[in-house]
Design an enzyme around this catalytic site. Structure first.
Site, PDB file in Angstrom:
ATOM      1  N   SER A   1      33.201  27.865  35.161  1.00  0.00           N
ATOM      2  CA  SER A   1      32.969  27.730  36.611  1.00  0.00           C
ATOM      3  C   SER A   1      32.723  26.291  37.052  1.00  0.00           C
ATOM      4  O   SER A   1      32.762  26.018  38.252  1.00  0.00           O
ATOM      5  CB  SER A   1      31.762  28.563  37.019  1.00  0.00           C
ATOM      6  OG  SER A   1      32.203  29.784  37.539  1.00  0.00           O
TER       7      SER A   1
ATOM      8  N   LYS B   1      35.058  24.687  39.409  1.00  0.00           N
ATOM      9  CA  LYS B   1      35.137  25.078  40.837  1.00  0.00           C
ATOM     10  C   LYS B   1      34.911  23.892  41.790  1.00  0.00           C
ATOM     11  O   LYS B   1      35.654  23.749  42.768  1.00  0.00           O
ATOM     12  CB  LYS B   1      34.208  26.268  41.117  1.00  0.00           C
ATOM     13  CG  LYS B   1      34.810  27.562  40.531  1.00  0.00           C
ATOM     14  CD  LYS B   1      33.873  28.738  40.527  1.00  0.00           C
ATOM     15  CE  LYS B   1      34.593  29.962  39.955  1.00  0.00           C
ATOM     16  NZ  LYS B   1      33.736  30.929  39.303  1.00  0.00           N
TER      17      LYS B   1
ATOM     18  N   TYR C   1      44.394  29.395  37.300  1.00  0.00           N
ATOM     19  CA  TYR C   1      42.930  29.564  37.282  1.00  0.00           C
ATOM     20  C   TYR C   1      42.392  29.611  35.841  1.00  0.00           C
ATOM     21  O   TYR C   1      41.413  28.937  35.510  1.00  0.00           O
ATOM     22  CB  TYR C   1      42.549  30.840  38.052  1.00  0.00           C
ATOM     23  CG  TYR C   1      41.091  31.196  37.920  1.00  0.00           C
ATOM     24  CD1 TYR C   1      40.106  30.415  38.529  1.00  0.00           C
ATOM     25  CD2 TYR C   1      40.684  32.286  37.149  1.00  0.00           C
ATOM     26  CE1 TYR C   1      38.766  30.721  38.368  1.00  0.00           C
ATOM     27  CE2 TYR C   1      39.347  32.600  36.993  1.00  0.00           C
ATOM     28  CZ  TYR C   1      38.390  31.812  37.600  1.00  0.00           C
ATOM     29  OH  TYR C   1      37.055  32.102  37.433  1.00  0.00           O
TER      30      TYR C   1
ATOM     31  N   TYR D   1      25.273  30.311  40.761  1.00  0.00           N
ATOM     32  CA  TYR D   1      25.519  31.745  40.948  1.00  0.00           C
ATOM     33  C   TYR D   1      24.493  32.341  41.920  1.00  0.00           C
ATOM     34  O   TYR D   1      24.025  31.660  42.825  1.00  0.00           O
ATOM     35  CB  TYR D   1      25.475  32.502  39.603  1.00  0.00           C
ATOM     36  CG  TYR D   1      26.404  31.962  38.545  1.00  0.00           C
ATOM     37  CD1 TYR D   1      27.771  31.907  38.757  1.00  0.00           C
ATOM     38  CD2 TYR D   1      25.913  31.528  37.327  1.00  0.00           C
ATOM     39  CE1 TYR D   1      28.634  31.436  37.771  1.00  0.00           C
ATOM     40  CE2 TYR D   1      26.770  31.061  36.332  1.00  0.00           C
ATOM     41  CZ  TYR D   1      28.123  31.015  36.562  1.00  0.00           C
ATOM     42  OH  TYR D   1      28.963  30.552  35.600  1.00  0.00           O
TER      43      TYR D   1
ATOM     44  N   VAL E   1      29.932  29.781  32.449  1.00  0.00           N
ATOM     45  CA  VAL E   1      29.547  30.745  31.413  1.00  0.00           C
ATOM     46  C   VAL E   1      29.743  30.203  29.995  1.00  0.00           C
ATOM     47  O   VAL E   1      29.394  30.869  29.028  1.00  0.00           O
ATOM     48  CB  VAL E   1      30.266  32.111  31.575  1.00  0.00           C
ATOM     49  CG1 VAL E   1      29.790  32.839  32.807  1.00  0.00           C
ATOM     50  CG2 VAL E   1      31.776  31.965  31.564  1.00  0.00           C
TER      51      VAL E   1
HETATM   52  N1  GLU Z   1      36.511  31.877  33.525  1.00  0.00           N
HETATM   53  C1  GLU Z   1      35.337  32.561  33.939  1.00  0.00           C
HETATM   54  C2  GLU Z   1      35.704  33.827  34.688  1.00  0.00           C
HETATM   55  O1  GLU Z   1      36.651  33.811  35.409  1.00  0.00           O
HETATM   56  C3  GLU Z   1      34.531  31.643  34.788  1.00  0.00           C
HETATM   57  C4  GLU Z   1      33.228  32.249  35.189  1.00  0.00           C
HETATM   58  C5  GLU Z   1      32.069  31.338  35.184  1.00  0.00           C
HETATM   59  O2  GLU Z   1      31.945  30.371  34.448  1.00  0.00           O
HETATM   60  O3  GLU Z   1      31.214  31.634  36.005  1.00  0.00           O
HETATM   61  O4  GLU Z   1      35.099  34.837  34.571  1.00  0.00           O
END
Ligand code: GLU
Length: 305
Positions: free
Chosen positions: A61, A64, A189, A241, A259
């Protein structure tokens, strides 16, 4: 500074046993839960570190904010906001946030998966290969490594176990928010989430955001200053989050977790911080990583509040 980092790292080490590595992406479950490192880059370019700070891991994430920067650079804020808003969802990062009438830009946030999938469609380029390459180039500048590349094993693991993200993408498609080929968008993605970094790279990215778009040790600009205000504000309200509110109280600086167990943190005008500790809490944040940032924030008065 290094002595302080060493000391705080040791104080927080017991917290690594309180979390668990992510297992919904099988490749991430194999990571060493005891790995723990921190790297700090000051705005004037001073580097300090402790622990396993050069061990590599994937952005997850933490890509992002880079997707958001690329989308803003290519389209401007107005166009981006017509697709992806800025209000926190207060829900987990992979939540299917759609009642019959709620799936519009105001309810799609750039720091959760739905928003990130939409942002892939906003990157300019003749093909998705070209779009991803442009994202990778920007990532290279932000993390201070022009050779940056993806971790193939994690990428394939995500792609082969990405049912939830597929569900989100098809939902967006059914609402006409995503027009391109779903598999092509998702591939972009998954690759974006699988870009490899280390704590130094995260600290470098944090330092560029802290310096409002300028590289920490030079006058070279990566992006215009107003974009730093946009991205840092979004990080502050929803970078951690559905734990962002508590993080704002306990730590008080813009940050993004992933994550993989990384945290990229921005102390505006002062420093960028990169942390790695893959044992996560139930929301997907690094347990020891948050604790370490909390202690560092207390000791150095980092909170912006
Ligand atoms: N690649 C992870 C997913 O799409 C990223 C989620 C994350 O790091 O919050 O679930």
């Amino acid at each position: 500074m290094e002595e302080l980092l060493e000391q705080l790292l040791e104080e927080c080490r017991p917290y690594t046993s309180l979390g668990k590595t992510a297992d919904y992406i099988p490749e991430l479950a194999k990571k060493d839960p005891d790995a723990f490192g921190i790297y700090v880059i000051g705005s004037e370019g001073k580097h300090s570190w402790a622990g396993d700070c050069r061990q590599s891991f994937t952005l997850q994430s933490m890509v992002k904010p880079i997707l958001l920067l690329q989308a803003l650079l290519d389209n401007g804020a107005e166009k981006v906001q017509s697709k992806v808003g800025v209000e926190a969802t207060g829900k987990p990062f992979d939540a299917i946030n759609a009642g019959e009438h709620t799936l519009d830009s105001r309810h799609i946030n750039p720091m959760v998966n739905m928003g990130a999938i939409v942002m892939c469609t906003l990157i300019h380029g003749g093909s998705y290969k070209e779009r991803f390459q442009r994202l990778l180039d920007l990532t290279g500048q932000l993390v201070g490594d022009p050779e940056v590349k993806i971790d193939q094993a994690v990428y394939l693991s995500e792609k082969n176990h990405g049912s939830k993200n597929r569900a989100l993408a098809y939902l967006l498609k059914s609402y006409g928010i995503l027009e391109d080929d779903v598999e092509e968008v998702l591939d972009c993605y998954f690759q974006a989430c699988s870009i490899q970094v280390d704590c130094r790279g995260l600290a470098h990215m944090g330092a560029v955001l802290a310096n409002r778009g300028k590289l920490p040790d030079s006058d070279q600009r990566v992006f215009p200053a107003p974009l730093a205000r946009y991205v840092n504000a979004v990080l502050m309200t929803c970078g951690m989050y559905d734990g962002s509110g508590e993080f704002a109280i306990r730590v008080g600086i813009p940050a993004k977790s992933g994550v993989s167990g990384g945290i990229m943190a921005v102390v505006p005008t002062r420093m960028g911080i990169g942390i790695y500790s893959p044992a996560l809490d139930r929301k997907g944040n690094s347990v020891a990583g948050i604790r370490l940032l909390e202690k560092l924030s207390e000791r150095l008065y980092l909170s912006i509040f």
